[in-house]
Design an enzyme around this catalytic site. Structure first.
Site, PDB file in Angstrom:
ATOM      1  N   CYS A   1      48.129 -36.072  -3.488  1.00  0.00           N
ATOM      2  CA  CYS A   1      47.791 -35.652  -2.112  1.00  0.00           C
ATOM      3  C   CYS A   1      46.679 -36.566  -1.597  1.00  0.00           C
ATOM      4  CB  CYS A   1      47.324 -34.207  -2.094  1.00  0.00           C
ATOM      5  SG  CYS A   1      48.551 -33.065  -2.738  1.00  0.00           S
TER       6      CYS A   1
ATOM      7  N   CYS B   1      46.191 -34.980 -11.845  1.00  0.00           N
ATOM      8  CA  CYS B   1      47.328 -34.386 -11.129  1.00  0.00           C
ATOM      9  C   CYS B   1      48.274 -35.495 -10.669  1.00  0.00           C
ATOM     10  CB  CYS B   1      46.824 -33.599  -9.927  1.00  0.00           C
ATOM     11  SG  CYS B   1      48.157 -32.776  -9.026  1.00  0.00           S
TER      12      CYS B   1
ATOM     13  N   CYS C   1      37.395 -30.770  -4.493  1.00  0.00           N
ATOM     14  CA  CYS C   1      38.157 -30.744  -5.740  1.00  0.00           C
ATOM     15  C   CYS C   1      38.205 -32.122  -6.383  1.00  0.00           C
ATOM     16  CB  CYS C   1      39.564 -30.245  -5.449  1.00  0.00           C
ATOM     17  SG  CYS C   1      40.693 -30.400  -6.819  1.00  0.00           S
TER      18      CYS C   1
ATOM     19  N   GLU D   1      37.475 -29.613 -14.136  1.00  0.00           N
ATOM     20  CA  GLU D   1      36.541 -28.842 -13.311  1.00  0.00           C
ATOM     21  C   GLU D   1      37.021 -27.401 -13.158  1.00  0.00           C
ATOM     22  OE1 GLU D   1      35.275 -32.442 -10.251  1.00  0.00           O
ATOM     23  OE2 GLU D   1      36.177 -30.619  -9.482  1.00  0.00           O
TER      24      GLU D   1
ATOM     25  N   CYS E   1      42.763 -35.648  -1.558  1.00  0.00           N
ATOM     26  CA  CYS E   1      42.203 -35.019  -2.765  1.00  0.00           C
ATOM     27  C   CYS E   1      41.692 -36.044  -3.772  1.00  0.00           C
ATOM     28  CB  CYS E   1      43.314 -34.164  -3.391  1.00  0.00           C
ATOM     29  SG  CYS E   1      42.916 -33.540  -5.019  1.00  0.00           S
TER      30      CYS E   1
HETATM   31  S1  SF4 Z   1      45.460 -31.129  -3.891  1.00  0.00           S
HETATM   32 FE1  SF4 Z   1      44.909 -32.487  -5.597  1.00  0.00          FE
HETATM   33  S2  SF4 Z   1      45.037 -31.193  -7.410  1.00  0.00           S
HETATM   34 FE2  SF4 Z   1      46.120 -30.105  -5.756  1.00  0.00          FE
HETATM   35  S3  SF4 Z   1      48.267 -30.749  -5.951  1.00  0.00           S
HETATM   36 FE3  SF4 Z   1      47.333 -32.191  -4.523  1.00  0.00          FE
HETATM   37  S4  SF4 Z   1      46.645 -33.929  -5.792  1.00  0.00           S
HETATM   38 FE4  SF4 Z   1      47.030 -32.189  -7.150  1.00  0.00          FE
END
Ligand code: SF4
Length: 348
Positions: free
Chosen positions: A117, A113, A338, A93, A120
């Protein structure tokens, strides 16, 4: 396939010479490649080149980018989110965030990723792979092409942890600077923070870019280690106090200001005690705190902090002497968070 995107003028001049053409043909290819109006054209449509030369380039497998358009979502406020496909059938994206004077491109640095997190959608999928330089900069051309205007600012805040793809990140910044004419000062690299990587970022910037002028943004999202580990499990390897210390060192060396991103999660990190704790953590540090309103996602139980609570959190930081601003999430409607567009496309 030989991808021309990401090539320097010198590389392209060498290719032209190899085909028995004058060196200036290389510059013509260069000017064509980085003009967003040509994004959806093929290599044999570079009209300024002799037809035979164009045909040879195409027949020999030269291409102008590996990503292809998959899907787009335009929010009511003009924010455009694009889903792009890679040649190995993954999707990434990127987002174009317009204002009257600026067009900010939010770029991905990895497919998925590994940082996990908890707030996310991208983190849920884990890491597939890091993106190549050409795949990073191609996102800019797609945004410019779709929005029919030049990107003015870049934030590496899309999918992925940029510091885990540090060489390609810095080579992309080189290209953004030289090929897209966007100054380093208009580029922000956002990281959850990886042990030892903040100092490495500075050193590698000197090595690859010759200086370090971009803005570093740390996704802090907490005022103490316990809360941070709860929402960012990978944070257990890097104590919050050590992050701040490493950031102070980064500022001392680079002369650039660091900003701290703080995603407001209702009942988790948004109490006035947290604001006081954050003020103590950042005491005497010339930095900037950016409060962000959370874009809720379906599978996660975190909720958005009400604006009233957010404002009093902001006032408390301000009263405690912390430079703070509040960034309203753009594109706050369906699929805006995101990683969500990618996840929805996968579910289908
Ligand atoms: S917010 Fe999402 S994309 Fe950003 S570092 Fe954390 S897991 Fe990865």
């Amino acid at each position: 396939m030989k991808n021309l995107l990401g090539s320097t003028v010198k590389d392209l001049e060498s290719i032209a010479l190899k085909y028995g053409q004058a060196a200036f043909r290389g510059r013509q290819i260069y000017n064509w490649l980085y003009n967003y109006k040509n994004k959806k054209k093929n290599i044999d449509e570079i009209e300024v080149l002799p037809i035979e030369f164009r045909k040879k380039l195409k027949n020999d497998g030269y291409i102008n980018g590996e990503l292809s358009f998959k899907q787009k979502h335009l929010a009511n406020d003009g924010t455009l989110k694009l889903l792009l496909s890679t040649t190995d059938n993954e999707s990434i994206e990127c987002v174009g965030i317009p204002t009257e004077k600026r067009l900010t491109a939010c770029l991905s640095s990895q497919v998925g990723c590994p940082m996990d997190c908890k707030f996310c959608a991208t983190g849920k999928e884990g890491l597939k792979r890091s993106l190549k330089v050409s795949e990073i900069i191609d996102q800019i051309l797609f945004i410019e092409n779709e929005m029919d205007r030049k990107v003015t600012n870049i934030v590496f805040m899309g999918m992925g942890e940029p510091l885990l793809n540090i060489d390609h990140l810095l080579m992309s910044i080189r290209s953004i600077n030289k090929d897209f004419q966007i100054s380093q000062r208009k580029i922000t690299v956002s990281t959850v923070a990886i042990p030892k990587m903040i100092s490495k970022l500075y050193e590698k910037s000197l090595e690859i870019l010759g200086n370090c002028q971009f803005t570093l943004a740390i996704s802090l999202h907490a005022s103490n280690q316990a809360v941070r580990e709860m929402i960012i499990p990978s944070a257990r390897n890097y104590n919050i106090k050590n992050i701040i210390e490493d950031c102070r060192e980064f500022v001392r060396k680079s002369g650039r200001r660091v900003s701290f991103e703080y995603l407001m999660l209702n009942g988790i990190n948004d109490k006035l005690d947290h604001a006081n704790e954050l003020s103590i953590l950042l005491k005497g540090f010339q930095c900037h705190v950016n409060l962000i309103q959370y874009n809720p996602i379906e599978e996660v139980e975190f909720k958005q902090t009400p604006t009233r609570i957010l404002k009093s959190f902001q006032s408390r930081l301000f009263k405690n002497g912390v430079t703070v601003s509040f960034r309203q999430s753009r594109g706050l409607d369906k699929n805006a968070a995101c990683g969500q567009l990618r996840q929805n496309a996968k579910n289908k």
